[in-house]
Design a protein around this motif. Structure first.
Motif, PDB file in Angstrom:
ATOM      1  N   UNK A  18       0.832  -1.200   0.000  1.00 39.04           N
ATOM      2  CA  UNK A  18       0.000   0.000   0.000  1.00 39.04           C
ATOM      3  C   UNK A  18       0.866   1.248   0.000  1.00 39.04           C
ATOM      4  N   UNK A  19       0.310   2.332  -0.533  1.00 37.84           N
ATOM      5  CA  UNK A  19       0.973   3.631  -0.505  1.00 37.84           C
ATOM      6  C   UNK A  19       0.508   4.362   0.752  1.00 37.84           C
ATOM      7  N   UNK A  20       0.904   3.842   1.930  1.00 30.09           N
ATOM      8  CA  UNK A  20       0.467   4.427   3.197  1.00 30.09           C
ATOM      9  C   UNK A  20       1.065   5.810   3.376  1.00 30.09           C
ATOM     10  N   UNK A  21       0.196   6.781   3.643  1.00 23.62           N
ATOM     11  CA  UNK A  21       0.631   8.158   3.805  1.00 23.62           C
ATOM     12  C   UNK A  21       0.370   8.691   5.207  1.00 23.62           C
ATOM     13  N   UNK A  22      -0.678   8.198   5.831  1.00 23.52           N
ATOM     14  CA  UNK A  22      -1.062   8.710   7.144  1.00 23.52           C
ATOM     15  C   UNK A  22      -1.642   7.575   7.980  1.00 23.52           C
TER      16      UNK A  22
END
Length: 194
Positions: A18-22
């Motif tokens: 996943x492109x986890x950002x927050x």
């Protein structure tokens, strides 16, 4: 009963696809993970207008997805089954956040509540002196406008369903008035736009 939570930038971790950002840290509850989509709206730093909230870091349990729904910048918050939970309108120049629920309820949040502005006006002479001393001392200027935000019915009166306190960077949610998934999505949008 209220739920208190905060949105925090996610440290880069290579252990997930996943492109986890927050991450949303919920007091007394499990964290919620935010993964940005791939499309951008051309905003500052290529702010993605689509993102998904997950119960788990692996991305196996989605809570809701947020995606652009039209040329006016409206974002739709949808449940995993595809039902629309809310429509979010990102702030324009007036710094006014709007969300509309399927039943027609509209909540409006403006940056800076009446109480926050009153405290700001009363304390501004002290802040001016502090900043002058800091500037002379070589530390620079630290001046901020009130950022406390309360999402209330569109008339502006009544209890707030969601509140943001700029000093603590915490959100307070009344789950009886607003679906937590919608509140989390609004908080992420608010966090990314400030």
């Amino acid at each position: 009963m209220t739920t208190v939570f905060g949105v925090h930038a996610q440290a880069t971790q290579g252990n997930t696809a996943l492109n986890l950002q927050s991450v949303i840290k919920v007091r007394g509850g499990n964290p919620v993970y935010v993964a940005r989509g791939l499309s951008t709206d051309g905003g500052p730093e290529g702010l993605a207008t689509d993102f998904t909230l997950y119960e788990d870091q692996a991305g196996q349990k989605p809570l809701c997805a947020v995606s652009r729904r039209g040329p006016d910048g409206t974002l739709a918050v949808t449940a995993p089954d595809g039902s629309v939970l809310a429509q979010l309108r990102p702030p324009a120049a007036g710094r006014r956040y709007e969300l509309e629920l399927p039943d027609g309820t509209r909540l409006v949040g403006r940056a800076g509540t009446v109480g926050a502005w009153a405290v700001y006006v009363v304390l501004s002479p002290l802040t001016l002196l502090y900043n002058a001393a800091s500037l002379i001392g070589g530390y620079g200027i630290d001046w901020h406008l009130p950022s406390r935000t309360a999402w209330r019915p569109s008339g502006g009166f009544g209890p707030a369903s969601l509140k943001f306190n700029g000093i603590t960077d915490k959100y307070r949610l009344r789950p009886s008035r607003l679906d937590p998934r919608v509140a989390y999505a609004q908080a992420v949008l608010h966090f990314w736009s400030t």
